[in-house]
Scaffold this active site. Structure first.
Site, PDB file in Angstrom:
ATOM      1  N   HIS A   1       0.917  -1.400  -0.054  1.00  0.00           N
ATOM      2  CA  HIS A   1      -0.001   0.117   0.613  1.00  0.00           C
ATOM      3  C   HIS A   1       0.985   1.043   0.312  1.00  0.00           C
ATOM      4  O   HIS A   1       0.050   2.447  -0.052  1.00  0.00           O
ATOM      5  CB  HIS A   1      -0.794  -0.105   1.165  1.00  0.00           C
TER       6      HIS A   1
ATOM      7  N   ASN B   1      -6.465  -3.531  -5.384  1.00  0.00           N
ATOM      8  CA  ASN B   1      -4.933  -2.797  -4.722  1.00  0.00           C
ATOM      9  C   ASN B   1      -4.819  -1.631  -4.375  1.00  0.00           C
ATOM     10  O   ASN B   1      -5.502  -1.222  -6.140  1.00  0.00           O
ATOM     11  CB  ASN B   1      -3.614  -3.524  -4.859  1.00  0.00           C
ATOM     12  N   THR B   2      -4.836  -0.671  -2.877  1.00  0.00           N
ATOM     13  CA  THR B   2      -4.811   0.600  -3.494  1.00  0.00           C
ATOM     14  C   THR B   2      -3.553   1.433  -2.436  1.00  0.00           C
ATOM     15  O   THR B   2      -2.898   0.708  -1.666  1.00  0.00           O
ATOM     16  CB  THR B   2      -6.519   0.647  -2.751  1.00  0.00           C
TER      17      THR B   2
ATOM     18  N   HIS C   1      -3.222  -2.958   8.047  1.00  0.00           N
ATOM     19  CA  HIS C   1      -4.434  -3.628   7.299  1.00  0.00           C
ATOM     20  C   HIS C   1      -4.984  -2.360   6.716  1.00  0.00           C
ATOM     21  O   HIS C   1      -4.897  -1.252   7.839  1.00  0.00           O
ATOM     22  CB  HIS C   1      -4.913  -4.362   7.515  1.00  0.00           C
TER      23      HIS C   1
END
EC number: 4.6.1.18
Length: 160
Positions: free
Chosen positions: A42, A68-69, A155
């Site tokens: 990330h 995904n970011t 997370h």
């Protein structure tokens, strides 16, 4: 004859199979701590293009991740967010280790458009935005994580 729940070998195999599938989708590579894996997934966008950047993540997981970011900020800035007040995690309200960024950051969201069994053939589109984010944080690994960060992001729970 109806099999008893969880005592039937068939039910047990089905349950273990489902757990295996679920576990593999959320597993991190063994060589990384949760914080290190968070940073790879990330923060460290190795290329300005999703298709190239996702190749790094996909090579570790040996599959093409659906989406995904990438937060276009620093790991230290995300660690700072871990100091914001705790809140229930939107994706799992039984967990209370999430923290709201409080400020919007630029980000790039990658979405798989061309899946392939061959990782190098997976293609992604990307969307840029400025959004708030919510991260889950835990105590760091005292041996493998940087000692200056006692609490680290583990997370990316949500972008808003």
């Amino acid at each position: 004859m109806v099999p008893k729940l969880f005592t039937s070998p068939i039910c047990l195999l089905l349950l273990l199979g489902l757990m295996g599938v679920e576990g593999s989708l959320h597993a991190k590579p063994r060589q990384f701590t949760w914080a290190q894996w968070f940073e790879i997934q990330h923060i460290n966008m190795t290329s300005g293009q999703c298709t190239n950047a996702m190749l790094v993540i996909n090579n570790y997981q040996r599959r093409c991740k659906n989406q995904n970011t990438f937060l276009l900020t620093t790991f230290a800035d995300v660690v700072h967010v871990c100091g914001n007040p705790s809140m229930p995690c939107p994706s799992n309200t039984s967990l209370n280790n999430c923290h709201h960024s409080g400020v919007q950051v630029p980000l790039i969201h990658c979405n798989l458009t061309t899946p392939s069994r061959r990782i190098s053939n997976c293609r992604y589109t990307q969307t840029t935005a400025n959004k708030y984010y919510i991260v889950a944080c835990n105590n760091s690994d005292p041996v493998r994580d940087p000692p200056q960060y006692p609490v680290v992001p583990v997370h990316l729970d949500r972008v808003i």
